[in-house]
Design an enzyme around this catalytic site. Structure first.
Site, mmCIF file in Angstrom:
data_model
loop_
_atom_site.group_PDB
_atom_site.id
_atom_site.type_symbol
_atom_site.label_atom_id
_atom_site.label_comp_id
_atom_site.label_asym_id
_atom_site.label_seq_id
_atom_site.Cartn_x
_atom_site.Cartn_y
_atom_site.Cartn_z
ATOM 1 N N HIS A 4 0.691 6.890 -2.255
ATOM 2 C CA HIS A 4 0.938 5.641 -2.963
ATOM 3 C C HIS A 4 1.410 5.920 -4.384
ATOM 4 C CE1 HIS A 4 -1.713 3.042 -0.129
ATOM 5 N NE2 HIS A 4 -0.435 2.995 0.202
ATOM 6 N N HIS B 208 4.658 7.114 4.391
ATOM 7 C CA HIS B 208 3.426 7.899 4.548
ATOM 8 C C HIS B 208 3.577 8.961 5.631
ATOM 9 C CE1 HIS B 208 0.985 5.807 1.703
ATOM 10 N NE2 HIS B 208 0.983 4.646 2.346
ATOM 11 N N HIS C 188 7.417 1.197 4.265
ATOM 12 C CA HIS C 188 6.310 1.773 3.494
ATOM 13 C C HIS C 188 5.515 2.769 4.337
ATOM 14 C CE1 HIS C 188 2.897 1.485 0.524
ATOM 15 N NE2 HIS C 188 2.232 1.880 1.607
ATOM 16 N N GLU C 189 5.117 2.366 5.540
ATOM 17 C CA GLU C 189 4.279 3.242 6.365
ATOM 18 C C GLU C 189 5.056 4.469 6.846
ATOM 19 O OE1 GLU C 189 1.196 2.789 6.338
ATOM 20 O OE2 GLU C 189 1.270 0.764 5.473
ATOM 21 N N CYS D 74 -1.654 -2.048 2.148
ATOM 22 C CA CYS D 74 -1.655 -0.897 3.044
ATOM 23 C C CYS D 74 -3.064 -0.353 3.171
ATOM 24 C CB CYS D 74 -0.720 0.177 2.495
ATOM 25 S SG CYS D 74 -0.756 1.736 3.407
#
Length: 497
Positions: A251, A245, A241-242, A91
């Protein structure tokens, strides 16, 4: 996000045969160190601009921190394993503050509820979370070599993964309205700064921005895959995952966490780790009714292309029915139907609509304006400003409620009862939505039914209200469970959870 550490890639074969001093010249060693310094600065391990006279102690401490987050033996030395880890696709978001947030979550597990409440207040810094729980998203584009339905299925599943373990809810916004979170595939430099430019396969695969901006960017030239039969980077894992964010998650150094800097591999273990769940619940709370889907194994998400409704694979019937069956709607009157087809002159994106069961007149609301139609003809020569009568601006939904013989407007956590044949709010209103037991906030439509019930809609869900008891007695997905909506084939075999 950043260019790959090309020198490290070239040096790795030599490093595997021997030590740094034995196999590489002093010049090559210096080049490798500069590359490593740039990497550590980019991803937050050297918080200040790297000085020319960076001390060995500071460099070693940064290496140790990187090794700790990467689950490597902690030596403080730029050894082959550490260099190899730096070259892995990852990432593009920096690892800043991840260790500190993780430490707080671990402490909360042992310190009890009081410490957890203190942690929640510290964690929710300005701009680090959404101050609402109902969020919209849009997939702006997708890789050309992947089928659009498969990508959309992966996006929907990635959002559902987070809503299953938190109080958040997500819906895909139509292309004509703004969305809170936008997912876009880019090539090369895309006006995020040269440090965020994509560089093709490998390197940084994607990066995202915290809730204040609400965007996630993906390298369009990466070799993406959504099928276990194809080689390439698993797009679903990167999407999930993104999206984390964009919700405000940093993280995580926890083993096997989805939010680890290096993307998780799909397997038999749970897709979300305990740290992922604690992190999102620390920001937004637990789901209503308790968490029901924390232990989803990764093997469920290995072949999204098999769910493509346009491919005759026999695993899922082709989706049929009207367009609204596969999206959301702004308002509903008597039947699902585009408003402009019958009521000419209405603007797009009407926010609330209702029909009076006494007069048969239709009422429409948008912003601070309202319209009244008798059949297809307007009753008023021009739209009225309904703000003067105490009506809310931008109502969520409207309803003619037979027991009262009145129009009712819903907005957020409150409802407004209107005077008969007028645009004036009755005395002692608005009142709290708790009077309507079990009806959620921010509904998109409400409709009385011949059986005496009222159906409330929000996104792809409905709630059935008993008029006499003012209590919700049933709920579900309207496209699949309400045949009179005309969506018999919608969602057939397509439920992910």
């Amino acid at each position: 996000m950043a260019a790959r550490v090309s020198l490290l890639l070239r040096a790795l074969p030599l490093l595997l045969w021997g030590g740094l001093d034995a196999q590489l010249s002093e010049r090559r060693g210096q080049e490798l160190r500069r590359e490593a310094e740039a990497f550590l600065e980019k991803y937050g391990y050297l918080s200040e601009q790297v000085p020319k006279d960076l001390t060995a102690a500071r460099f070693g401490n940064a290496i140790r921190e990187f090794q700790r987050v990467s689950q490597l033996p902690i030596s403080g030395v730029l050894d082959p394993a550490t260099l190899r880890q730096m070259t892995r696709p990852r990432c593009g978001v920096a690892d800043t503050d991840g260790q500190a947030a993780w430490t707080k979550r671990v402490s909360a597990l042992f310190a009890g509820r009081r410490a957890k409440m203190r942690r929640k207040k510290r964690f929710a810094k300005q701009g680090s979370k959404w101050y609402k729980q109902h969020l919209s998203y849009r997939l702006v584009n997708w890789p050309q070599h992947l089928p659009e339905p498969a990508v959309r299925g992966a996006v929907r599943a990635a959002f559902q993964l987070w809503s299953n373990v938190s109080a958040l809810e997500f819906w895909e916004a139509p292309a004509t309205v703004p969305a809170d979170i936008r997912l876009t595939f880019f090539q090369g430099d895309h006006n995020d700064g040269l440090g965020n430019a994509f560089d093709g396969p490998g390197g940084a695969l994607a990066h995202a921005f915290l809730p204040r901006r609400g965007e996630a960017h993906f390298d369009r030239d990466e070799r993406w895959s959504l099928s276990r039969r194809r080689r390439g980077r698993n797009l679903f894992v990167v999407l999930a995952h993104e999206i984390g964010h964009t919700l405000g998650l940093r993280h995580s150094p926890a083993p096997r966490a989805l939010m680890a800097p290096y993307y998780k591999r799909l397997g038999r273990d749970a897709l979300l780790s305990w740290d992922d769940v604690l992190a999102v619940q620390g920001l937004y709370g637990k789901p209503q009714g308790g968490s029901v889907a924390i232990q989803l194994p990764g093997k469920l998400f290995t072949d999204f292309e098999a769910w493509d409704p346009h491919r005759p694979q026999g695993r899922r019937p082709e989706i049929q029915g009207p367009k609204y069956c596969h999206s959301s709607f702004d308002a509903i009157t008597v039947e699902p139907r585009p408003l402009q087809e019958r009521w000419a002159g209405l603007p797009p994106h009407i926010e609330a609509a209702a029909v009076s069961l006494d007069s048969g007149d239709f009422y429409f609301f948008k912003g601070s304006r309202c319209w009244r139609f008798r059949g297809p003809k307007p009753v008023w020569g021009s739209p009225q400003l309904c703000r003067a009568g105490g009506l809310p601006r931008h109502p969520d939904a409207a309803l003619f409620f037979p027991p009262l013989g009145r129009l009712i407007l819903f907005k957020g956590a409150r409802y407004y009862v209107l005077a008969r044949d007028g645009l004036q709010v009755e005395p002692y209103y608005p009142r709290g939505l708790k009077d309507w037991g079990g009806v959620p906030e921010e509904v998109s439509g409400a409709l009385p039914r011949p059986d005496g019930s009222v159906i409330f809609f929000r996104d792809d869900h409905y709630w059935r209200l008993d008029q006499a008891r003012l209590q919700a007695t049933a709920s579900g997905r309207w496209a699949a469970e309400l045949p009179w909506m005309g969506c018999w084939h919608a969602n057939s075999g397509g439920a992910l959870f």
